[in-house]
Design a protein around this motif. Structure first.
Motif, mmCIF file in Angstrom:
data_model
loop_
_atom_site.group_PDB
_atom_site.id
_atom_site.type_symbol
_atom_site.label_atom_id
_atom_site.label_comp_id
_atom_site.label_asym_id
_atom_site.label_seq_id
_atom_site.Cartn_x
_atom_site.Cartn_y
_atom_site.Cartn_z
ATOM 1 N N VAL A 1 6.136 1.742 -4.913
ATOM 2 C CA VAL A 1 6.575 1.469 -6.286
ATOM 3 C C VAL A 1 7.813 0.569 -6.268
ATOM 4 N N PHE A 2 8.771 0.887 -5.399
ATOM 5 C CA PHE A 2 9.983 0.075 -5.314
ATOM 6 C C PHE A 2 9.696 -1.314 -4.755
ATOM 7 N N ALA A 3 8.677 -1.440 -3.922
ATOM 8 C CA ALA A 3 8.276 -2.760 -3.434
ATOM 9 C C ALA A 3 7.765 -3.617 -4.596
ATOM 10 N N TYR A 4 6.999 -3.007 -5.504
ATOM 11 C CA TYR A 4 6.541 -3.743 -6.690
ATOM 12 C C TYR A 4 7.736 -4.177 -7.548
ATOM 13 N N LEU A 5 8.697 -3.286 -7.725
ATOM 14 C CA LEU A 5 9.888 -3.635 -8.513
ATOM 15 C C LEU A 5 10.676 -4.753 -7.842
ATOM 16 N N LYS A 6 10.773 -4.714 -6.538
ATOM 17 C CA LYS A 6 11.470 -5.775 -5.794
ATOM 18 C C LYS A 6 10.772 -7.115 -6.000
ATOM 19 N N GLU A 7 9.453 -7.121 -5.857
ATOM 20 C CA GLU A 7 8.701 -8.371 -6.043
ATOM 21 C C GLU A 7 8.798 -8.865 -7.482
ATOM 22 N N ALA A 8 8.831 -7.959 -8.427
ATOM 23 C CA ALA A 8 8.993 -8.351 -9.838
ATOM 24 C C ALA A 8 10.362 -8.988 -10.049
ATOM 25 N N ASP A 9 11.402 -8.396 -9.487
ATOM 26 C CA ASP A 9 12.756 -8.952 -9.618
ATOM 27 C C ASP A 9 12.865 -10.336 -8.988
ATOM 28 N N GLU A 10 12.123 -10.555 -7.918
ATOM 29 C CA GLU A 10 12.161 -11.851 -7.231
ATOM 30 C C GLU A 10 11.224 -12.869 -7.868
ATOM 31 N N PRO B 1 6.278 -2.864 6.701
ATOM 32 C CA PRO B 1 5.993 -4.210 6.184
ATOM 33 C C PRO B 1 4.770 -4.198 5.254
ATOM 34 N N TYR B 2 4.889 -4.882 4.137
ATOM 35 C CA TYR B 2 3.779 -4.953 3.197
ATOM 36 C C TYR B 2 3.406 -6.402 2.934
ATOM 37 N N PHE B 3 2.247 -6.575 2.354
ATOM 38 C CA PHE B 3 1.724 -7.897 2.047
ATOM 39 C C PHE B 3 1.475 -7.977 0.548
ATOM 40 N N LEU B 4 1.954 -9.044 -0.058
ATOM 41 C CA LEU B 4 1.781 -9.226 -1.497
ATOM 42 C C LEU B 4 0.642 -10.193 -1.758
ATOM 43 N N ASP B 5 -0.354 -9.733 -2.486
ATOM 44 C CA ASP B 5 -1.442 -10.583 -2.962
ATOM 45 C C ASP B 5 -1.013 -11.066 -4.344
ATOM 46 N N LYS B 6 -0.418 -12.255 -4.391
ATOM 47 C CA LYS B 6 0.148 -12.763 -5.648
ATOM 48 C C LYS B 6 -0.910 -12.983 -6.717
ATOM 49 N N ASN B 7 -2.098 -13.420 -6.308
ATOM 50 C CA ASN B 7 -3.150 -13.711 -7.288
ATOM 51 C C ASN B 7 -3.618 -12.472 -8.030
ATOM 52 N N ASN B 8 -3.652 -11.340 -7.330
ATOM 53 C CA ASN B 8 -4.161 -10.110 -7.941
ATOM 54 C C ASN B 8 -3.066 -9.096 -8.233
ATOM 55 N N GLY B 9 -1.826 -9.443 -7.925
ATOM 56 C CA GLY B 9 -0.705 -8.557 -8.217
ATOM 57 C C GLY B 9 -0.812 -7.198 -7.550
ATOM 58 N N ARG B 10 -1.029 -7.209 -6.241
ATOM 59 C CA ARG B 10 -1.146 -5.931 -5.540
ATOM 60 C C ARG B 10 -0.456 -6.017 -4.186
ATOM 61 N N ILE B 11 -0.017 -4.881 -3.723
ATOM 62 C CA ILE B 11 0.664 -4.777 -2.437
ATOM 63 C C ILE B 11 -0.244 -4.022 -1.488
ATOM 64 N N GLY B 12 -0.351 -4.546 -0.282
ATOM 65 C CA GLY B 12 -1.173 -3.916 0.734
ATOM 66 C C GLY B 12 -0.393 -3.679 2.004
ATOM 67 N N TYR B 13 -0.925 -2.807 2.829
ATOM 68 C CA TYR B 13 -0.307 -2.472 4.105
ATOM 69 C C TYR B 13 -1.317 -2.693 5.225
ATOM 70 N N PHE B 14 -0.815 -3.105 6.367
ATOM 71 C CA PHE B 14 -1.655 -3.366 7.529
ATOM 72 C C PHE B 14 -2.097 -2.042 8.147
ATOM 73 N N LEU B 15 -3.400 -1.762 8.083
ATOM 74 C CA LEU B 15 -3.973 -0.539 8.649
ATOM 75 C C LEU B 15 -5.240 -0.881 9.406
#
Length: 102
Positions: free
Chosen positions: A40-49, A11-25
């Motif tokens: 990388v594919f998570a970024y492409l998925k979020e871009a498509d959506e 599971p990842y978290f999208l910071d929409k304001n800064n355009g970055r994906i983070g992971y819970f660690l």
């Protein structure tokens, strides 16, 4: 292709304001951690959506191909002493610094 199928395994978290994906660690969200091509594919998925505010800028920043230039095992080297690793150098006291200088 396996990485595309596994994009949601971690599971990842999208910071929409800064355009970055983070992971819970370790009880917080790390935006430095990546899971290889899955990230990388998570970024492409979020871009498509349509979830990235600055889609072109974000994709230009994150669409890279990591190339491994080699690796070695620390178990295969035989140092006389191990005093620490680079991440601990800032935490050294004066005694440790003096020892390293010798």
């Amino acid at each position: 292709l396996d990485q595309v199928r596994r994009v949601d395994d971690e599971p990842y978290f999208l910071d929409k304001n800064n355009g970055r994906i983070g992971y819970f660690l370790m009880d917080s969200i790390s935006y430095e951690a990546t899971y290889g091509y899955r990230t990388v594919f998570a970024y492409l998925k979020e871009a498509d959506e349509g979830n990235l505010i600055n889609k072109n800028e974000t994709l230009a920043r994150v669409l890279t191909m990591p190339v491994s230039c080699g690796q070695f095992s620390y178990a295969n080297i035989n140092p006389k002493r191990i005093l620490g690793v680079s991440g601990t150098l800032k935490a050294m006291g004066s005694y440790e610094r003096d020892t390293l200088k010798k």
